[in-house]
Design a protein around this motif. Structure first.
Motif, PDB file in Angstrom:
ATOM      1  N   ALA A   1      -5.670  28.542  -0.494  1.00 11.19           N
ATOM      2  CA  ALA A   1      -6.574  28.185  -1.587  1.00 11.19           C
ATOM      3  C   ALA A   1      -6.338  29.158  -2.732  1.00 11.19           C
ATOM      4  N   GLU A   2      -6.803  28.779  -3.911  1.00  9.61           N
ATOM      5  CA  GLU A   2      -6.607  29.632  -5.083  1.00  9.61           C
ATOM      6  C   GLU A   2      -7.636  30.756  -5.148  1.00  9.61           C
ATOM      7  N   LYS A   3      -8.821  30.523  -4.560  1.00  8.61           N
ATOM      8  CA  LYS A   3      -9.889  31.524  -4.615  1.00  8.61           C
ATOM      9  C   LYS A   3     -10.294  31.942  -3.210  1.00  8.61           C
ATOM     10  N   GLU A   4     -10.733  33.192  -3.096  1.00  7.80           N
ATOM     11  CA  GLU A   4     -11.147  33.722  -1.797  1.00  7.80           C
ATOM     12  C   GLU A   4     -12.313  32.924  -1.222  1.00  7.80           C
ATOM     13  N   GLU A   5     -13.271  32.563  -2.076  1.00  6.48           N
ATOM     14  CA  GLU A   5     -14.437  31.815  -1.583  1.00  6.48           C
ATOM     15  C   GLU A   5     -14.043  30.429  -1.076  1.00  6.48           C
ATOM     16  N   ASP A   6     -13.017  29.831  -1.701  1.00  2.00           N
ATOM     17  CA  ASP A   6     -12.538  28.524  -1.236  1.00  2.00           C
ATOM     18  C   ASP A   6     -11.870  28.646   0.138  1.00  2.00           C
ATOM     19  N   LEU A   7     -11.090  29.708   0.303  1.00  3.49           N
ATOM     20  CA  LEU A   7     -10.425  29.930   1.591  1.00  3.49           C
ATOM     21  C   LEU A   7     -11.457  30.225   2.678  1.00  3.49           C
ATOM     22  N   SER A   8     -12.477  30.992   2.309  1.00  4.65           N
ATOM     23  CA  SER A   8     -13.552  31.301   3.256  1.00  4.65           C
ATOM     24  C   SER A   8     -14.247  30.023   3.716  1.00  4.65           C
ATOM     25  N   LYS A   9     -14.506  29.122   2.769  1.00  4.56           N
ATOM     26  CA  LYS A   9     -15.153  27.849   3.113  1.00  4.56           C
ATOM     27  C   LYS A   9     -14.244  27.009   4.012  1.00  4.56           C
ATOM     28  N   LEU A  10     -12.955  26.979   3.685  1.00  2.00           N
ATOM     29  CA  LEU A  10     -11.994  26.234   4.508  1.00  2.00           C
ATOM     30  C   LEU A  10     -12.007  26.727   5.949  1.00  2.00           C
ATOM     31  N   LEU A  11     -11.909  28.035   6.110  1.00  2.05           N
ATOM     32  CA  LEU A  11     -11.863  28.626   7.453  1.00  2.05           C
ATOM     33  C   LEU A  11     -13.150  28.373   8.227  1.00  2.05           C
ATOM     34  N   ASN A  12     -14.276  28.560   7.564  1.00  4.60           N
ATOM     35  CA  ASN A  12     -15.557  28.367   8.246  1.00  4.60           C
ATOM     36  C   ASN A  12     -15.815  26.896   8.563  1.00  4.60           C
ATOM     37  N   ASP A  13     -15.387  26.006   7.664  1.00  2.00           N
ATOM     38  CA  ASP A  13     -15.518  24.568   7.944  1.00  2.00           C
ATOM     39  C   ASP A  13     -14.634  24.163   9.123  1.00  2.00           C
ATOM     40  N   LEU A  14     -13.409  24.697   9.135  1.00  2.00           N
ATOM     41  CA  LEU A  14     -12.488  24.390  10.231  1.00  2.00           C
ATOM     42  C   LEU A  14     -13.046  24.898  11.557  1.00  2.00           C
ATOM     43  N   ASN A  15     -13.602  26.087  11.526  1.00  2.83           N
ATOM     44  CA  ASN A  15     -14.204  26.663  12.729  1.00  2.83           C
ATOM     45  C   ASN A  15     -15.376  25.813  13.211  1.00  2.83           C
ATOM     46  N   LYS A  16     -16.224  25.392  12.280  1.00  2.00           N
ATOM     47  CA  LYS A  16     -17.409  24.593  12.622  1.00  2.00           C
ATOM     48  C   LYS A  16     -17.015  23.221  13.170  1.00  2.00           C
ATOM     49  N   GLU A  17     -16.090  22.549  12.477  1.00  6.82           N
ATOM     50  CA  GLU A  17     -15.675  21.215  12.916  1.00  6.82           C
ATOM     51  C   GLU A  17     -14.890  21.281  14.226  1.00  6.82           C
ATOM     52  N   GLY A  18     -14.101  22.340  14.390  1.00  8.28           N
ATOM     53  CA  GLY A  18     -13.347  22.509  15.635  1.00  8.28           C
ATOM     54  C   GLY A  18     -14.254  22.675  16.837  1.00  8.28           C
ATOM     55  N   ARG A  19     -15.342  23.409  16.652  1.00 12.28           N
ATOM     56  CA  ARG A  19     -16.299  23.629  17.747  1.00 12.28           C
ATOM     57  C   ARG A  19     -16.920  22.319  18.224  1.00 12.28           C
ATOM     58  N   LYS A  20     -17.082  21.381  17.306  1.00 11.82           N
ATOM     59  CA  LYS A  20     -17.661  20.081  17.683  1.00 11.82           C
ATOM     60  C   LYS A  20     -16.776  19.360  18.697  1.00 11.82           C
ATOM     61  N   ASP A  21     -15.474  19.641  18.645  1.00 14.35           N
ATOM     62  CA  ASP A  21     -14.530  19.018  19.573  1.00 14.35           C
ATOM     63  C   ASP A  21     -14.108  19.966  20.691  1.00 14.35           C
ATOM     64  N   GLY A  22     -14.860  21.049  20.858  1.00 13.65           N
ATOM     65  CA  GLY A  22     -14.590  21.972  21.964  1.00 13.65           C
ATOM     66  C   GLY A  22     -13.474  22.958  21.699  1.00 13.65           C
ATOM     67  N   MET A  23     -13.082  23.135  20.433  1.00 11.93           N
ATOM     68  CA  MET A  23     -12.022  24.090  20.104  1.00 11.93           C
ATOM     69  C   MET A  23     -12.629  25.370  19.548  1.00 11.93           C
TER      70      MET A  23
END
Length: 199
Positions: free
Chosen positions: A79-101
């Protein structure tokens, strides 16, 4: 870059749709380790996770917005901004947990390019844990650095070639071994080694 830990065993159900929807089928086991279906299913599950994220962050490449590169469970997010990358990582972590990852945060690293390194940064936190920032890391055997410098990458590949040569040096120096076999080892094992990706 981030990587996933093993998916925990879960008991769930599935339904098959042909002309009509079947009854619920209990899923008691996953695929066996090494099964050719395993990476296909993992990739499909990961694709669904990324679709649910609907992230707008990323970088512009030829008019297309791009925020990830994926090869099985080896993923780069950008991502171009740190806050955007932070959101990407946290969203990926949250959505991954829904599928047991579960995201392996010890293997998840942050790297900035030369422009971003000059800015003041807070650091990225996932599940209360700050991710480590690094100056370089390997992705699919390729050494990545903020300025994409090549000398270290070249040195590593040359060293890899000499290391492989050292492993076979006794065999190659053996006078009793036929030259055709030595040539085959040289051409198929030693010479290609600097070009192969090593994790």
């Amino acid at each position: 870059q981030r990587q996933w830990e093993g998916v925990p065993k879960t008991r769930s159900t599935a339904q098959v749709r042909n002309e009509s929807l079947s009854r619920k089928i209990k899923i008691m086991k996953g695929v066996r380790q090494g099964d050719t279906l395993s990476p296909v299913m993992f990739t499909a599950a990961l694709e669904e996770i990324f679709r649910r994220m609907e992230a707008e962050a990323g970088i512009n490449i030829n008019g297309e917005r791009m925020n990830n590169l994926r090869f099985a469970d080896d993923i780069i997010l950008f991502a171009e901004k740190e806050e955007d990358l932070s959101k990407l990582l946290n969203d990926l972590n949250k959505e991954g947990r829904k599928d047991g990852m579960k995201m392996n945060k010890k293997k998840t690293k942050i790297m900035c390019n030369e422009i971003a390194r000059k800015r003041r940064r807070k650091g990225i936190i996932v599940d209360g844990e700050q991710l480590e920032e690094v100056d370089e890391y390997k992705y699919l055997g390729r050494l990545l650095t903020p300025g994409n410098e090549m000398p270290k990458e070249i040195d590593e590949r040359v060293t890899s070639g000499w290391k492989r040569f050292g492993q076979y040096s006794t065999f190659l120096r053996d006078q009793k071994m036929p030259m055709c076999l030595k040539r085959k080892i040289m051409n198929t094992v030693i010479l290609p080694s600097p070009h192969r990706a090593e994790h």
